[in-house]
Design an enzyme around this catalytic site. Structure first.
Site, PDB file in Angstrom:
ATOM      1  N   PRO A  12       0.856  -1.206   0.000  1.00 22.49           N
ATOM      2  CA  PRO A  12       0.000   0.000   0.000  1.00 22.49           C
ATOM      3  C   PRO A  12       0.886   1.248   0.000  1.00 22.49           C
ATOM      4  CG  PRO A  12      -0.002  -1.047   2.177  1.00 22.49           C
ATOM      5  CD  PRO A  12       0.856  -1.902   1.306  1.00 22.49           C
ATOM      6  N   ASP A  35       5.611   2.547   2.644  1.00 24.28           N
ATOM      7  CA  ASP A  35       4.699   1.401   2.830  1.00 24.28           C
ATOM      8  C   ASP A  35       3.801   1.685   4.039  1.00 24.28           C
ATOM      9  OD1 ASP A  35       3.561  -1.050   3.492  1.00 24.28           O
ATOM     10  OD2 ASP A  35       5.353  -2.211   2.963  1.00 24.28           O
ATOM     11  N   HIS A  36       2.509   1.836   3.769  1.00 21.50           N
ATOM     12  CA  HIS A  36       1.582   2.236   4.842  1.00 21.50           C
ATOM     13  C   HIS A  36       1.355   1.129   5.870  1.00 21.50           C
ATOM     14  CE1 HIS A  36      -0.988   4.955   6.812  1.00 21.50           C
ATOM     15  NE2 HIS A  36      -1.564   5.518   5.758  1.00 21.50           N
ATOM     16  N   ARG A  37       1.883  -0.067   5.609  1.00 22.63           N
ATOM     17  CA  ARG A  37       1.788  -1.116   6.632  1.00 22.63           C
ATOM     18  C   ARG A  37       2.830  -0.884   7.716  1.00 22.63           C
ATOM     19  NH1 ARG A  37       2.716  -6.124   2.792  1.00 22.63           N
ATOM     20  NH2 ARG A  37       4.384  -4.681   2.233  1.00 22.63           N
TER      21      ARG A  37
END
Ligand code: CAO
Length: 431
Positions: A225, A403-405
């Site tokens: 993401p 990376d939005h994680r």
């Protein structure tokens, strides 16, 4: 007590010297009566040869490529004492057994064991199928009673079993796709268009690098993401310093590049925000963040064959001059197609500079398993309000994809602010 018995090819009609195209059992396998042992090929079709007894395969006599006829020994079977009488004393009665797959039945004689428990299909009638088709269904774990028959007189064919399995798999896929709310993506197929219908075209094969990097980029784009934050850095002073350093140098002096300063500033920023120098891992099924205490910085290099990312190892332990000369050497190696795997692995963060080419911004794709990438484009002189008036300043556009994680927008904004402050006043790097 057990008995070793040779199993032979039964009567296969007019066929003689048929080649063996597949041997379906090996020593130690347990076979039931009717289980397929071999596949033979005639000029019309292929056919499975079923076992005329149940037991454990002691040896396999034939191999792929051998030719067999009625009576040829196929395997030896160890038959347990309690299993022998039924088969051994069975009356050999002529029956019609379909040994063929997708072909007309051939009359053969086969030993009949006590009938297995009949399997009923939906209508309650006993399913009508040859031993080889039953064996095939058993092998695939298919309940033959559930298979719809398309053969003559309601006979279940091998095709019917295959169709049953395909349908079951398709149902499974659909169910999985529905149950994960289309997490399986369920995309339209890629359009297959003949472009020459619209005008003349030329086909060019993709280079090896393009194929490899394309597959990696596609995976990263789909699985990570991505979010991209943008920021501007005032590099007026830094560029003046860089030009001064280069002017001071003699003929063989290092060329100080903006890329080398960016790598050095990125390392200092990664030290302040360690989660950007990490990878997502997995321990006992639980996600973990692997924070790296080394700083190997990759940089995107454009080559005639495509994009590659050589890595500057331990950039935190190197001066800007050394980083600049290593970048130059690696970029040359990249253009000459001479980078080895060691030159391109182990990176913890990537810098992609399009500054020498142009542009005002872009969205770089994260180079997995890294979690962030910095993209810069061409610095431009811009009028900047300094509180009293507009002053001409050299402004560098920066884009950070992350990376939005692993990180969030606030951390990304702070990362870029920190980086911009270092680039605006490089003395801060020593703090
Ligand atoms: N703004 C303005 N000018 C810049 C600049 C910037 N951000 N960065 C570099 N320049 C100028 C330099 O000053 C230099 O100018 P001079 O020739 O007048 O001195 C010129 O651009 C070339 O710079 P350089 O020699 O330092 O090379 P570079 O850092 O621009 O490039 C490398 C090195 C390996 C990054 C480059 O060759 C390259 O491959 N770039 C493409 C990377 C890429 O494709 N990224 C996209 C990946 S996603 O597809």
């Amino acid at each position: 007590m057990s008995e070793i018995r040779e199993i032979h090819v039964p009567d296969i009609g007019d066929f003689k010297d048929l080649p063996v195209i597949d041997v379906l059992v090996k020593p130690g396998d347990t076979v039931a009566f009717d289980d397929p042992l071999l596949t033979l090929e005639s000029d019309k079709a292929s056919m499975d040869v079923p076992s005329s007894a149940a037991g454990t395969v002691a040896s396999v006599i034939v191999k792929v490529g051998d030719r067999v006829s009625k009576g040829s020994a196929i395997i030896t079977l160890q038959i347990a004492a309690n299993e022998t009488p039924a088969v051994a004393s069975a009356v050999i009665a002529p029956v019609v057994v379909d040994l063929m797959v997708n072909a007309a039945p051939i009359p053969v004689a086969a030993a009949q064991p006590p009938s297995p428990v009949p399997t009923l299909n939906a209508s309650g009638a006993k399913p009508h199928a040859s031993p080889s088709v039953r064996g095939y269904a058993r092998k695939l774990g298919v309940d033959i009673g559930k298979v719809a028959a398309t053969g003559k007189s309601g006979r279940i064919l091998r095709d019917d079993v295959e169709r049953f399995v395909k349908d079951a798999l398709a149902r499974l896929d659909n169910t999985a796709a529905r149950s994960d709310q289309s997490g399986g993506l369920n995309l339209l197929p890629w359009p297959d268009i003949d472009f020459s219908k619209f005008g003349s075209v030329e086909k060019v094969a993709l280079s090896r690098i393009k194929k490899i990097s394309g597959a990696n980029l596609a995976r990263n784009w789909v699985m990570i993401p991505h979010v991209t934050n943008n920021e501007e850095a005032d590099i007026t002073g830094l560029e003046a310093f860089r030009v001064q350093l280069n002017n001071e140098g003699g003929k063989d002096a290092i060329k100080y590049t903006m890329l080398a300063f960016l790598i050095k500033a990125a390392v200092a920023t990664l030290k302040a925000f360690p989660q950007f120098n990490s990878s997502l891992g997995n321990e006992d099924g639980e996600p973990v963040l692997i924070l790296k205490q080394y700083f190997h910085i990759g940089f995107a290099a454009d080559t005639p064959n495509g994009l590659v990312v050589p890595v500057i190892r331990d950039a935190d332990q190197k001066g800007i001059g050394q980083i600049a000369s290593e970048c130059g050497e690696l970029a040359k190696k990249a253009r000459d197609g001479k980078l080895g795997p060691a030159d391109m692995t182990g990176g913890t963060f990537t810098v992609s500079s399009l500054g020498g080419i142009g542009g005002t911004g872009f969205t770089p794709i994260i180079n997995a398993p890294e979690v962030a990438i910095l993209g810069v484009t061409r610095a431009q002189m811009k009028p900047v309000w300094d509180g009293n008036g507009f002053a001409p300043r050299l402004i560098l556009p920066m884009a950070l994809s992350w990376d939005h994680r692993v990180v969030d927008g606030a951390a990304a904004a702070r990362f870029l602010q920190h980086l911009a402050a270092l680039l605006a006043d490089f003395r801060r790097i020593t703090l």
